[in-house]
Design a protein around this motif. Structure first.
Motif, PDB file in Angstrom:
ATOM      1  N   ALA A 152       7.081   7.963  -9.773  1.00 23.98           N
ATOM      2  CA  ALA A 152       7.141   9.422  -9.882  1.00 23.98           C
ATOM      3  C   ALA A 152       7.791   9.746 -11.220  1.00 23.98           C
ATOM      4  N   THR A 161       6.462  15.155 -10.463  1.00 26.94           N
ATOM      5  CA  THR A 161       7.178  15.898  -9.419  1.00 26.94           C
ATOM      6  C   THR A 161       7.608  17.277  -9.923  1.00 26.94           C
ATOM      7  N   GLU A 221      10.589   7.071 -12.298  1.00 25.27           N
ATOM      8  CA  GLU A 221      11.331   6.440 -11.218  1.00 25.27           C
ATOM      9  C   GLU A 221      10.328   5.675 -10.359  1.00 25.27           C
ATOM     10  N   GLN A 222      10.708   4.509  -9.889  1.00 26.04           N
ATOM     11  CA  GLN A 222       9.837   3.794  -8.959  1.00 26.04           C
ATOM     12  C   GLN A 222      10.189   4.250  -7.552  1.00 26.04           C
ATOM     13  N   THR A 223       9.189   4.746  -6.821  1.00 22.40           N
ATOM     14  CA  THR A 223       9.461   5.280  -5.489  1.00 22.40           C
ATOM     15  C   THR A 223       9.174   4.248  -4.403  1.00 22.40           C
TER      16      THR A 223
END
Ligand code: AMP
Ligand code: MG
Length: 423
Positions: free
Chosen positions: A377, A351, A369-371
């Motif tokens: 991401a 990102t 991070e798990q989106t």
């Protein structure tokens, strides 16, 4: 800059990279030079948690040891169950978990049974309590049941004589549970690895000491301590060793006398006060590599007596990266662990844009991070200098950028190595 200068750029890069070895090559050479310990000890099962199993474990018994009910209900002979309609069964008694009904079941009877209760001889099927109507000493059971339902067979989890755990397995909570379910009170494990470490540098002060001009606090001994703690090894903290030939030599000899592995930080550059390489060469065998990576380019590897030696760079982030990429896998192998899977990687959408020079592997600090389930991401954890420990503290993964990569735009996918609570 004219166009010819742009054209020569790649060969300049090549020139700088001569004599460099790849990350994979360094990993392979280090693993090759790291031999597993052979001594074993026997420990009570709970103390074996986190240790490496030294022998295969074969089940001495069936688990479960008796055929039993998976439900609260009624044990019957399947052939007595009505195909349709409802049949009334006399209930002669109850089989409790640990208090079995020892009388064989007679045709047409239903023995009340609790979860884990031993199946009465002759019964082969359990009808759930919720599916019957109990009235006094009888129970009414309808149709629609399957022969053998709700029954756990003896040995269904583990059969007597079956190999249950393999030597080399790092024992987990489930494993010590399995060992206990076999009735084993002790288990043979590999002896714990002894790992000595110290920091080198005249500028280093320990916490609690005042800082003089040009001094810094020694943080590497703390990060190394923390990372070693996660490996369940015996830790020998040898403190700070000043940049003096004789002191370094003495520390090397001390460490080699007590440890299976020695880790130092600092003193492997080409500075005037960098004595690690020459001391290793004098006392043992030395390989010095410039690894095509950032951070952590210079790493020294070798042996002193029976001990394996890792000379890590001094910069705090370099220490952590080289420990994770090179030292940790070697220590896992040395501990006798052959069963733990390699650290996994995942693909994640970047990102933020990531700046990267080609020609070397970069392990950038990232925040993963798990989106959505299975979707990730990652963003940069900030300044990537090899002395900036803060970004390591904020990160939870390395973003792995291979030598060919020339940078990443936001929105592109990258490969990351989550820390997985391993460091
Ligand atoms: P060196 O490899 O000894 O030249 O060290 C490289 C850089 O890392 C220098 O800026 C050192 O001050 C720093 N450094 C070395 N050892 C430590 C340590 N134990 N804790 C924090 N910084 C260190
Ligand atoms: Mg130094």
């Amino acid at each position: 800059m004219n166009s010819s200068e742009i054209e020569v750029q790649p060969s300049c890069e090549d020139e700088q990279n001569t004599g460099l070895i790849t990350v994979a090559e360094a990993q392979a050479r280090i693993l090759e030079g790291a031999a597993p310990v052979t001594a074993t000890e026997t420990l009570p099962v709970r103390e074996a948690l986190g240790r490496v199993l030294a022998e295969d474990i074969v089940s001495p018994i069936n688990v479960p040891s008796h055929t039993n009910s998976a439900m609260d209900g009624y044990a019957v002979r399947a052939e007595d169950l009505p195909a349709d309609g409802v049949r009334e069964f006399p209930v002669p008694g109850t089989s409790w978990a640990g208090r079995p009904w020892l009388t064989p079941i007679e045709p047409g009877q239903a023995v009340q049974i609790m979860t884990g209760g031993m199946m009465p001889a002759g019964a082969d099927t359990v009808v759930m309590q919720e599916q019957v109507e109990r009235a006094g000493d009888t129970v009414r059971i309808g149709g629609g049941h399957r022969h053998g339902q709700n029954v756990r067979a003896a040995g269904e989890d583990l059969a007597a004589g079956q190999q249950v755990l393999t030597a080399g397995k790092h024992l987990t909570p489930a494993d010590i549970g399995v060992l206990a379910s076999l009735g084993l009170s002790e288990v043979p494990v590999m002896r714990r690895l002894r790992v000595a470490f110290f920091s080198t540098g005249d500028e280093l002060r320990s916490v609690g000491e005042p800082l003089g001009p040009g001094d810094i606090y020694d943080s590497n001994r703390y990060t190394l301590y923390g990372m070693l703690e996660k490996l369940d090894v015996e830790i020998i903290d040898m403190g700070v060793v000043r940049d003096r030939r004789d002191l370094i030599e003495q520390a090397f000899n001390d460490a080699a006398a007590h440890a299976d592995a020695i880790i130092t930080s600092g003193g492997v550059s080409v500075g005037e006060a960098d004595f690690v390489k020459e001391t290793l060469e004098k006392l043992g065998s030395m390989s010095f590599w410039k690894i095509a990576m950032k951070p952590g380019r210079p790493v020294t590897f070798g042996h002193i007596g029976n001990a394996v030696f890792f000379g890590l760079p001094g910069n705090p982030v370099s220490v952590m990266v080289t420990f994770f990429q090179f030292v940790r896998p070697a220590l896992v192998k040395m501990s006798g662990d052959t069963g733990s899977p390699a650290v996994y990687t995942v693909r994640a959408r970047a990102t933020t844009a990531l700046r990267k020079r080609p020609g070397r592997y970069e392990f950038q600090r990232g925040v993963l991070e798990q989106t959505a389930p299975g979707e990730f991401a990652v963003r940069s954890a900030g300044a990537q200098g090899s002395g900036i420990l803060r970004s390591m503290s904020e990160a939870n993964c390395f973003i792995m950028l291979d030598p060919d990569c020339t940078g990443v735009e936001a929105g592109e996918d990258v490969t990351v190595q989550p820390f997985q609570n391993l460091i």
